[in-house]
Scaffold this active site. Structure first.
Site: not given
Ligand code: BGC
Length: 803
Positions: A223-225
């Protein structure tokens, strides 16, 4: 291969340990991976960590940003940058480098355009592939991002990119396709946004059908953060590791889904295996030294080869040795060489324009700041600058966008430079017409002032040695060979998404379809300031003798000037026979040709699987339509140098769909709801309910039922306004403002469970007492669940150790 882990351990492995690390299970031979930004320099934080570039990180070379390197149109150079990035990552014991970013520049207003390559997928894909080859050659995994259709910063984690399948494939996915097929990245970072109603990280069409089944990707999707949503849906769809630190909050949902049969152990194992393979692949744990001086010199060369000479009246450039120059503009003293946000690098050293000029053979007779960087009025500075200009042979006016103008987390609202900076240009014109603008901006700016200049050299964001690279070009030590990787419209109002970008509501409708960047301008016949691929140099090139065969286009290029130089030969294709609606021209090949004065070379640009294809939504497949195509060899999307015709065999041409009439002429600003629905192949979604949900951003509290929530939104907004007035964007505040409620649970190391988030949203929706009561209950349930899970993990580790 299935890791020797219990189901709880497998579930836990898919959640990050902390902001930058994955979990280790030493008894199963799984060590922790260190992930770090980023796209143009390593940002390894060892103290307090954040994903917005706020806290300090270890020094690393700050290379020019991707938007800058894209202007080199040079995949060999991009690969060298990748190798250097990989070497520095290895030297800092970073296992996964979070980059490059290859999102397509849908609008010139996107706040992160400085981090992305181009508006064109062919160019972006090939450059990104070169970076990834370079990074991974050092035993460091690359994590290209953000997959996919992540085009705006407003509501970046709470936005649904509504885009038709053909546009998705041809514009937003083709760059990733080229990258995956050519460079096999070990990791891909999914985007924050939804695509057609499903989060990118939970999108089986994207992550399984296309990425894995069609393109053959066999790495891990992270995932992105803070971008995780439903971990079970993600695992089933092909999305793995949730970063940064959801604690064990996702584990109960995964375990429940396994117990109920909603999630198969095979799907869980598949995601775990991808991560374990990654751990085995990376060549971590060896801190090899790097030569920082050599990397600084590389950064300088890259800046040289990427800066674009946009204007050079009367060949004012290059400047002869001894030219008496007045240096004006704050950007000469304090360079703007990178953008704000997660990509921010703590450079090993930074050289300013003024320093570089003083070290050159030019005669710097004066320096004046000229203006306040933030654009506020200061007549005294302007007056002093005009004084400084008097008597000089040439004025070098350093202009640019300031730190607030372009940043991660915030889209731009216009494309203009500060009016006060432009006014200084007019004032200087009263004393001289020998004004050379040296520009630093990571993305498009409007240039109504162009005619007032003698020359404009655009360095984009050139990294720590960018100012030196620019001076090399001003003096002629190097010959400009950068060419724009994006179109410069005459004004924002003429660009295809004007008025519709960024979308302030939940769905961002990509109504312009395929007509992004030059595809729009060339089809609609709209004039531009500078076309894609444009750039000048200090020599000239002739093109001749085109021959087109089934395998490609060959032609001769001759350097007809008196200096060594490089030209970018570009291949565009135009369909001549009627058929499906298409952009007038599309870029299908490019190469940078370096030639000595008088030298010529025979160049071949090969056709490939991307040259003639389009995505046929009825057939759900890529097809090539039979017919005649014009093959254009060009030096920009508007400067066509040689053309030929080529007949291609393929499927019978379709008649254009009358329901899409506006698209036939690229009249995309006039697309009606009916036409967009026809393009999508489904009705447009109904308006959202008034109540807020876990996926609405915090900024939506402005309209919440709870007065407390409305007050909180107001406070947040006024804090943002205050930080902007100070001239420094507060990225934390931007992040919070655009962050959905659910992310509270994804970024707090398990302290806030999904159940607690539901209750917070209940409070926001005006149910204060019931919500608060339930929140307290959920808090204690979360405490006991996480304690139980920790005990289970400890017991599993102890049992494994006892074996
Ligand atoms: C950005 C990513 C970045 C991550 C980690 C996110 O906010 O969108 O590009 O890699 O933070 O810093």
């Amino acid at each position: 291969m299935t890791a020797n882990l219990t189901p709880v351990e497998k579930a836990a492995l898919l959640s990050g340990e902390n902001i930058w690390q994955s979990r280790a299970f030493p008894h199963a031979g799984i060590r922790s991976l260190f992930l770090a930004d980023g796209p143009h320099g390593v940002r390894k934080q060892t103290g307090s960590g954040d994903h917005l570039g706020i806290a300090a990180s270890q020094p690393a070379t700050c290379f020019p940003t991707a938007a800058t390197v894209a202007n080199s149109w040079d995949t060999r150079l991009a690969q060298e940058v990748g190798e250097a990035l990989g070497a520095e990552a290895a030297s800092q014991e970073v296992d996964v480098l979070l980059g490059p970013g290859l999102n397509i520049k849908r609008s010139p207003l996107c706040g992160r355009n400085f981090e992305y390559f181009s508006e064109d997928p062919y160019l972006a894909g090939h450059l990104a592939a070169a970076y990834v080859r370079g990074i991974q050659s050092q035993g460091v995994a690359a994590s290209p991002k953000h997959f996919a259709a992540n085009s705006q910063e407003l509501r970046r984690m709470a936005s649904d990119s509504v885009v038709d399948e053909r546009t998705l494939r041809e514009i937003y996915l083709t760059a990733f396709e080229i990258l995956v097929r050519e460079a096999s990245p070990r990791v891909i970072m999914s985007a924050y946004n939804k695509i057609n109603g499903e989060y990118a990280h939970e999108n089986a069409h994207l992550l399984t059908e296309i990425l894995r089944d069609e393109w053959g990707f066999d790495g891990a999707v992270i995932t992105d953060w803070g971008g995780g949503n439903n971990p079970v849906a993600a695992i089933k769809a092909g999305g793995g590791l949730e970063m940064p630190s959801p604690g064990l909050a996702s584990v109960p949902a995964i375990m429940d889904a396994l117990a109920s049969g909603e999630l198969s152990e095979a799907d869980l194992d598949a995601r775990v295996d991808e991560l374990v393979r990654l751990v085995e692949w990376v060549d971590g744990g060896k801190a090899r030294p790097v030569d920082v001086d050599a990397h600084h010199e590389l950064a300088r060369r890259v800046a040289q080869e990427s800066a674009v000479l946009l204007r050079n009246e009367g060949d004012i450039l290059p400047l002869a040795p001894g030219t008496r120059v007045a240096v004006i503009g704050d950007f000469a003293h304090t360079p703007r060489y990178q953008g704000a946000g997660s990509s921010l690098v703590n450079a090993t050293k930074v050289v300013s324009g003024l320093e570089a000029l003083r070290a050159s053979d030019l005669d710097v007779v004066s320096y004046a700041q000229g203006f306040e960087r933030d654009g506020s009025a200061n007549d005294a500075l302007a007056l002093a600058a005009v004084d400084a200009a008097i008597g000089a042979d040439v004025v070098l006016l350093y202009l640019g966008l300031d730190e607030v103008a372009e940043s991660e987390g915030k889209d731009r609202s216009h494309l203009a430079l500060h009016p006060a900076h432009v006014e200084l240009l007019s004032k200087l014109r009263h004393v001289t017409d020998k004004i050379v603008v040296v520009l630093s901006a990571g993305s498009v700016v409007e240039m109504p002032w162009l005619e007032q200049t003698a020359a404009v050299l655009h360095g984009y964001l050139g990294g720590q040695a960018g100012a030196q690279g620019m001076v090399d070009l001003l003096t002629g030590a190097a010959n400009p060979s950068g060419r724009l990787a994006e179109t410069y419209p005459l004004s924002l109002a003429t660009s295809p998404t004007a008025g519709a970008f960024p979308s302030p509501v939940g769905s961002a409708e990509y109504r312009e379809g395929l007509f992004v960047g030059y595809r729009y301008f060339a089809t609609a016949g709209v004039d531009v300031r500078f076309p894609l691929g444009f750039g000048l140099g200090y020599t000239t090139f002739d093109f001749d003798d085109l021959s087109v065969t089934a395998s490609g286009a060959s032609f001769s290029v001759k350097n007809t000037g008196e200096r060594e130089g490089a030209e970018v030969a570009q291949l565009y294709v135009r369909r001549l026979t009627d058929g499906v609606i298409r952009p007038a021209i599309e870029l299908k090949g490019f190469t940078k040709v370096h030639l000595a004065a008088g030298e010529s070379a025979r160049v071949t640009l090969a056709f490939d699987e991307y040259t003639f294809r389009h995505f046929d939504t009825d057939a759900d497949a890529w097809v090539v339509e039979e017919g005649d195509y014009e093959i254009i060899v060009a030096t920009s999307s508007s400067h066509h140098r040689l053309t030929g015709t080529h007949h291609v065999e393929g499927v019978a041409a379709r008649t254009p769909d009358p329901a899409l009439a506006a698209y036939a002429t690229a009249d995309v600003m006039a697309v009606s709801d009916e036409q967009f629905a026809a393009l999508l192949g489904r009705p447009l979604a109904a308006a959202q309910s008034a109540d807020l949900g876990i996926n609405d951003p915090l900024r939506a509290m402005h309209t919440a039922s709870s007065p407390l929530a409305r007050f909180a939104a107001k406070v947040l907004r006024s804090l943002i306004d205050r930080s902007e007035r100070k001239g420094k964007p507060d990225l934390n505040l931007y992040f919070l403002y655009n962050m959905p409620f659910r992310a509270i649970g994804k970024m707090t190391n398990g302290m806030v469970s999904p159940e607690m988030v539901d209750q917070i949203v209940r409070i926001v929706n005006g149910h204060f007492f019931r919500g608060t009561g339930a929140l307290v209950g959920a808090f204690f349930r979360n405490l006991s669940t996480s304690r139980r899970l920790r005990r289970e993990l400890e017991a599993a580790a102890a049992a494994a150790a006892a074996k």
